[in-house]
Design a protein around this motif. Structure first.
Motif, PDB file in Angstrom:
ATOM      1  N   ASP A 211     -22.091  35.304  53.195  1.00  0.00           N
ATOM      2  CA  ASP A 211     -21.531  36.645  53.280  1.00  0.00           C
ATOM      3  C   ASP A 211     -21.396  37.038  54.757  1.00  0.00           C
ATOM      4  O   ASP A 211     -20.670  36.389  55.482  1.00  0.00           O
ATOM      5  N   ASP A 212     -22.114  38.075  55.210  1.00  0.00           N
ATOM      6  CA  ASP A 212     -21.958  38.492  56.606  1.00  0.00           C
ATOM      7  C   ASP A 212     -22.843  37.715  57.577  1.00  0.00           C
ATOM      8  O   ASP A 212     -22.631  37.782  58.785  1.00  0.00           O
ATOM      9  N   TYR A 279     -17.179  31.250  53.420  1.00  0.00           N
ATOM     10  CA  TYR A 279     -16.885  32.329  52.475  1.00  0.00           C
ATOM     11  C   TYR A 279     -15.764  31.924  51.527  1.00  0.00           C
ATOM     12  O   TYR A 279     -15.842  32.123  50.320  1.00  0.00           O
ATOM     13  N   VAL A 522     -16.577  43.054  54.019  1.00  0.00           N
ATOM     14  CA  VAL A 522     -17.650  42.296  54.650  1.00  0.00           C
ATOM     15  C   VAL A 522     -17.042  41.418  55.749  1.00  0.00           C
ATOM     16  O   VAL A 522     -15.876  41.005  55.660  1.00  0.00           O
TER      17      VAL A 522
ATOM     18  N   TYR B 515     -18.077  42.015  45.060  1.00  0.00           N
ATOM     19  CA  TYR B 515     -17.301  42.290  46.275  1.00  0.00           C
ATOM     20  C   TYR B 515     -16.592  43.633  46.197  1.00  0.00           C
ATOM     21  O   TYR B 515     -16.419  44.317  47.199  1.00  0.00           O
ATOM     22  N   PRO B 538     -26.226  38.833  46.576  1.00  0.00           N
ATOM     23  CA  PRO B 538     -25.282  38.153  47.463  1.00  0.00           C
ATOM     24  C   PRO B 538     -23.920  38.054  46.785  1.00  0.00           C
ATOM     25  O   PRO B 538     -23.845  37.838  45.573  1.00  0.00           O
ATOM     26  N   ILE B 539     -22.838  38.242  47.523  1.00  0.00           N
ATOM     27  CA  ILE B 539     -21.506  38.026  46.948  1.00  0.00           C
ATOM     28  C   ILE B 539     -21.356  36.537  46.665  1.00  0.00           C
ATOM     29  O   ILE B 539     -20.971  36.128  45.573  1.00  0.00           O
ATOM     30  N   THR B 540     -21.678  35.724  47.672  1.00  0.00           N
ATOM     31  CA  THR B 540     -21.534  34.277  47.568  1.00  0.00           C
ATOM     32  C   THR B 540     -22.814  33.687  47.001  1.00  0.00           C
ATOM     33  O   THR B 540     -23.863  33.779  47.633  1.00  0.00           O
TER      34      THR B 540
END
Lengths: 547, 547
Positions: A211-212, A279, A522, B515, B538-540
């Motif tokens: 992510d970030d 990502y 993000v 997201y 977490p998105i990922t």
């Protein structure tokens, strides 16, 4: 007689939530380290089994069962004659610990629980973990080794424990996040601590992006005199071999490779590439698409995307309107051609005019109907809608092109140029965007020179220039750095020689744009104080401006 | 001979960052408590001086100077013959503490430092504060009183300290956030602790809303037997008087008012009203505007807005398209008329058609050009753009109308119906939206009955019903509650009797919509597990679905 200890620091891209996959990575690397590197010991990163940062996945009821199964599998499947250190989360009496297990001879020989939890907000460590209360030393080839995880190694108290325990060296497991010049900070700290404790420190860390967050790797080793003896390549997976020779009174670090440090531009460019690549690939997007404006920000995002993913996975769309200069269209097309990416042009005039006509009777009742930010935002939002429609149809991820300077002062349109799923430049100041452009062109010229040399403009009204509504970026970026990253007051910033009016204007823009930033995509964190992760201001507040 | 102690619990809306204003509130309330309520002691909420939650404003260099000045002012200006307890942040040897000062006779007599920091993510306590290490008792009228702040009172260890110190009562300063049925939890805990320690507990808390957080107040008092003797009205400022009579062996709580508990619907409705009112007023918006669709969500948001702000501050816009039923337009108009809000109709066909025409040649190259989510999202985004354009022109805050059920499964359009600055229903499930509608109509009928009775539809394609793409809301909401709020696995949910296919579909939608939620507008938190503040995934990630 010297005792030799061959260690491998496994700088791997562990995946969040992929326990089975991470176990396989650990097994494969261990076999490689034993057979091809003659290792006695291999060290994996912090929380390797679940990946970092698993956040609320750590709270799932099945996490513990899965971790137990993974540990059992490792006991069985790891080479029995190799010492292996693996990080993982562990529940005990309803408390969760950030642990390291020492595997050897098909068993877990010892477990260390991380003692010092970081307080930085990217980790949320206190939400998930209880600190351990005891240090741990393990014995390998009669060498006493103190084990640390993450924040431990930054704490003097931890180093004192290792000295008190008469350890001969320290091994540290990490998932250390990147920011600019972080590697120098790590090495300086390790050098200081090694000198103080008179023992070498081996530092293994994870690589990859989540992510970030960016993990640059940065695995390295310092000897007992504090000299750097080994440094892994940044931004790539590597099994780094380090050989230590222990005599009764001394320890030498041998046969290790010291990779050169990257320049600031190279490290950021590679960080942004890896972040975008991870990502996109880890979330299964077929590719990315972005609006190409002929300006510097989208030019740099396009370069990063094409370099990171390959030109065949990148689509660029020019969406001109009345205020788009011909040179913008020429430069955008030229870069797309140079980089070999798909390029199309979609004019936004029909949509902008449709909105304008529907809104005209409503706005006619209001005092002013001139072209103001409403009309400028409409243009940006028509562009955002077009990109999102393309993305809806083909599943490509929309990249937004706003940089940190714009994000800071709100010089961007919500649902317009802020529309998208990933913002590569989110934490990159405008000046660094220019530096990245020049850096990229120094490798091979892909960004037309005019894109770098012409004055920046949003091209949302006739002959508009950024400089009409914002201070010059040299000034803006430095004031922003002092305010956003250093928490300086207006007074302190003015004392550095900036005009009071300029400073107060910038600070006000930062304060009133907090609500916009909450809805931003993000994007990778490359500074110590990124928007999103590290800077948490209340939207609603009455704090005096700049105090 | 009994000793009397008259205490006032100051349930006030302290403002974040408004130190001067908060000092004035403290001074005014203290004078009132002394002269009109004959108080011996007045208790203000946790962190009263800086407001809660000041977040990174706590890190500003001038915070400490301002706090020092505020404390000095309070020493001078507070009535000298009143005991006053005030919460504030304090820096000492580079550590920040969450403190309570005891003012009396123009001086700070004692300072308590909060010992137990909460780990919940809405507080981020560890980012800002170091825990104190010592309990504190103060003496008032020869009564020994133990002081606690926030999390302290929830901890058995704190209660044991008070017992060990032979305190006669406990006073607790709080900024306690609301969630459904929180007051019952507070009172149960206070009752248990009071019985255990054999002493009364007085609990003072802040009221008001701050961004996503709601402070319902909930100031209350229990006697030494654990009986509730005083409860403040929820959601309003109040100086609550409590008289205690101490004899050698006992303590009675006298002359206090016990307000009734609100129903679930009433408490949520009032929470949402207060949250919206505080957000709008404290940020200086002239009013709010929203898209009125004829559906239940926008109907309830309109009711809340008109009730909270007054009809003159609310603008509703109906934006019909081909798929908008006539009854939707009739019902929207009827509610707007009933509630007396400004109402206009803006058709979106011209914009949708402009987009469609521009995109047609691009989409023609693709396999399918039928009406899919791309076209549906375009409609929603044209509506979002119109609302944002109106907001740009008149400065009104756009309210989004998505509820928690839709937000959970991603049944909403980014930059479309998700466009806006505040989402009143963000943490409200679809079923609760219906309950709120019926509750509001029970006070006076403002929402047309048909809006409540007809099957919900997004009206983005012909004869579309939510039920075509989502399970019935009864099932959806319960599965979501188990997954999102209780962290249950798919297996555990299926064991409760839900169909496996339905469960897996819902969980998948929740996982892949993370997201979208990251870019959602801020909205009031009314559950223990809201999106945004309390649930951090977490998105990922590669976690197995539903595990």
């Amino acid at each position: 007689m010297a005792t030799t200890l061959r260690t491998v620091l496994a700088q791997l891209n562990m995946r969040v939530g992929d326990i089975d996959g991470n176990v396989q990575r650990i097994l494969d690397s261990s076999v490689h380290a034993l057979h091809h590197q003659q290792a006695d010991l291999i060290v994996f990163p912090e929380l390797s089994l679940c990946g970092y940062n698993a956040q609320d996945l750590l709270l799932r009821a099945s996490m513990q069962t899965r971790i137990e199964r993974a540990l059992a599998r490792l006991c069985t499947a790891l080479p029995h004659n190799l010492h292996v250190l693996v990080g993982y989360p562990w529940l005990e009496h309803n408390q969760r610990y950030n642990c390291c297990a020492h595997f050897y001879q098909g068993q877990i020989q010892a477990v260390y629980k991380k003692q010092f939890l970081p307080t930085d907000p990217t980790a949320f460590a206190q939400r998930y973990f209880t600190p351990g209360s005891e240090p741990l030393c393990i014995d390998i080839n009669s060498i006493k080794i103190a084990i640390g995880i993450g924040e431990d190694i930054w704490q003097n108290a931890f180093i004192e424990q290792a000295s008190a325990a008469k350890a001969k060296m320290i091994v540290s497991l990490n998932a250390s996040t990147f920011h600019l010049n972080k590697q120098a900070e790590r090495e300086q700290m390790l050098s200081n601590h090694a000198q103080r404790a008179h023992m070498p420190i081996l530092y293994a860390s994870q690589v990859g992006a989540q992510d970030d967050l960016i993990f640059d790797g940065g695995s390295c080793s310092v000897d007992a005199q504090g000299n750097l003896r080994q440094r892994a390549p940044a931004f790539s997976e590597e099994l780094c071999a380090v050989e230590l020779q222990f005599t009764r009174s001394d320890c030498h670090v041998e046969r290790a490779t010291v990779e050169p440090l990257l320049s600031e531009e190279a490290s950021i460019y590679q960080a942004l590439m890896m972040s975008l690549r991870n990502y996109v690939e880890h979330n299964g997007f077929p590719g990315v698409l972005l609006g190409l404006s002929g300006g510097i920000d989208s030019a740099v995002v396009l370069a990063i995307a094409a370099d990171a993913l390959g030109a065949d996975k990148v689509q660029a769309v020019m969406m001109p309107y009345h205020y788009t200069a011909q040179i913008s269209q020429d430069d955008a097309a030229a870069q797309a051609l140079t980089m070999g990416v798909d390029y199309k042009t979609l004019a936004i005039a029909p949509m902008v005019e449709a909105f304008t006509q529907v809104l005209e009777p409503v706005f006619a009742e209001l005092p002013s109907t001139a072209n103001d930010t409403t009309e400028q935002n409409l243009q940006a939002r028509c562009r955002g809608n077009l990109l999102m429609a393309l993305s809806n149809k083909n599943g490509y991820l929309v990249l937004t092109t706003s940089n940190k300077s714009e994000t800071a002062v709100g010089y961007s349109t919500l649902y317009g140029d802020m529309a998208g799923g990933f913002a590569p430049l989110k934490d990159v100041s405008k000046n660094m965007v220019y530096r990245l452009a020049r850096y990229r062109n120094s490798l091979s010229p892909v960004i037309p020179a005019r894109v770098i040399s012409r004055p920046p403009s949003a091209e949302l009204s006739p002959d508009q220039k950024d400089a009409d509504s914002l201070p010059p970026y040299d000034i803006l970026d430095e004031v922003l750095r002092l305010y956003v990253e250093e928490d300086c007051s207006a007074e302190a910033i003015i004392q550095q020689g900036f005009a009071k009016e300029t400073v107060m204007r910038i600070l006000r823009l930062v304060d009133i744009s907090e609500y916009k930033r909450r809805q931003a995509a993000v994007g990778p964190r490359i500074s110590k104080r990124s928007f999103g992760s590290d800077r948490r201001y209340p939207i609603t507040n009455l704090w005096p401006l700049g105090d």
